[in-house]
Design a protein around this motif. Structure first.
Motif, short mmCIF file in Angstrom:
data_model
loop_
_atom_site.label_atom_id
_atom_site.label_comp_id
_atom_site.label_asym_id
_atom_site.label_seq_id
_atom_site.Cartn_x
_atom_site.Cartn_y
_atom_site.Cartn_z
N SER A 128 -22.59 -7.94 5.79
CA SER A 128 -23.25 -7.23 6.87
C SER A 128 -23.48 -8.19 8.02
CB SER A 128 -24.59 -6.65 6.40
OG SER A 128 -25.24 -6.04 7.50
N ILE A 179 -22.24 1.13 9.98
CA ILE A 179 -21.06 0.31 9.72
C ILE A 179 -21.10 -0.22 8.29
CG2 ILE A 179 -22.17 -1.77 10.65
CD1 ILE A 179 -19.34 -2.67 11.61
N GLU A 237 -19.00 -3.05 6.08
CA GLU A 237 -18.05 -4.15 6.26
C GLU A 237 -17.72 -4.80 4.93
OE1 GLU A 237 -19.38 -6.18 10.36
OE2 GLU A 237 -21.00 -5.84 8.91
N ALA A 283 -13.97 -3.09 8.74
CA ALA A 283 -15.19 -2.37 9.09
C ALA A 283 -14.90 -0.88 9.23
CB ALA A 283 -15.77 -2.92 10.39
N GLU A 284 -15.65 -0.10 8.49
CA GLU A 284 -15.62 1.35 8.63
C GLU A 284 -16.85 1.72 9.44
OE1 GLU A 284 -14.99 3.54 4.94
OE2 GLU A 284 -14.16 1.70 4.07
N ILE A 285 -16.62 2.33 10.61
CA ILE A 285 -17.71 2.65 11.51
C ILE A 285 -17.86 4.16 11.59
CG2 ILE A 285 -18.64 2.35 13.84
CD1 ILE A 285 -16.77 -0.10 14.09
N GLY A 296 -21.53 5.18 15.35
CA GLY A 296 -22.02 3.89 14.89
C GLY A 296 -22.02 2.88 16.03
N ASN A 333 -18.69 3.04 18.24
CA ASN A 333 -17.70 4.10 18.01
C ASN A 333 -18.14 5.25 18.90
OD1 ASN A 333 -16.16 6.24 17.21
ND2 ASN A 333 -16.60 6.06 15.03
#
Length: 190
Positions: free
Chosen positions: A91, A97, A99, A115-117, A121, A173
């Motif tokens: 993190s 987010i 990560e 990273a998935e946002i 986000g 995002n």
């Protein structure tokens, strides 16, 4: 007494390939290397194609001519695989987010972060810097707005932004409905 035949294994060092790479990196021709070492060009060619193994004396002579040590050539390079599902969670801050660290955890000169946002986000309100020489962000899918002191940079899938690690920045995002998948690459960490 019978013994099992010896077969090369995947861990057999590819000495010839490494020698060839070192020779090419030094911009030394095979003919020049043969002249300096006193070994034939044909023999060196076979060694570089891993068709024959050099004697200790030949390996030492070639290594001296290339400015390296036999130990450097004989040591197998370490390959570390980090499986996507096993990458450690990290993190670096922000909201919405998730990560994970795709590069080996102890590797400081290069870190790759997936990273998935979530939709909407966002990173920190205040611009921040990261402890690295160069930073890149690559948008795999979705959209990302990169904020720097120079303004906002809209990035779409396939876009990559590269900047100094000392450049204050944050991100968001901007899509209220779709997540974004990005790769952060941090190079030259101290």
């Amino acid at each position: 007494m019978k013994s099992l035949p010896l077969h090369p294994t995947p861990t057999t060092p590819q000495v010839g390939r490494r020698l060839r790479a070192l020779r090419e990196q030094a911009r030394i021709s095979l003919a020049d290397l043969a002249q300096v070492t006193g070994l034939s060009k044909g023999f060196l060619s076979r060694v570089e194609r891993d068709l024959t193994s050099p004697s200790v004396a030949s390996l030492v002579a070639v290594c001296q001519a290339l400015g390296t040590s036999p130990g450097h050539v004989l040591d197998a390079p370490e390959v570390t695989v980090v499986r996507g599902g096993e990458a450690p969670a990290i993190s670096l801050g922000g909201q919405g987010i998730t990560e994970s660290l795709l590069s080996p955890p102890g590797l400081r000169p290069l870190q790759v972060i997936r990273a998935e946002i979530a939709p909407g986000g966002t990173g920190e309100d205040e611009l921040y810097t990261v402890d690295c020489e160069v930073e890149s962000v690559h948008v795999v899918s979705g959209r990302l707005t990169l904020r720097t002191v120079d303004g906002a940079h809209a990035l779409a899938a396939g876009d990559t932004a590269t900047f100094s690690g000392q450049e204050p920045h944050s991100w968001q995002n901007p899509d209220p409905d779709s997540p974004a998948l990005v790769l952060w690459i941090l190079a030259g960490r101290t």
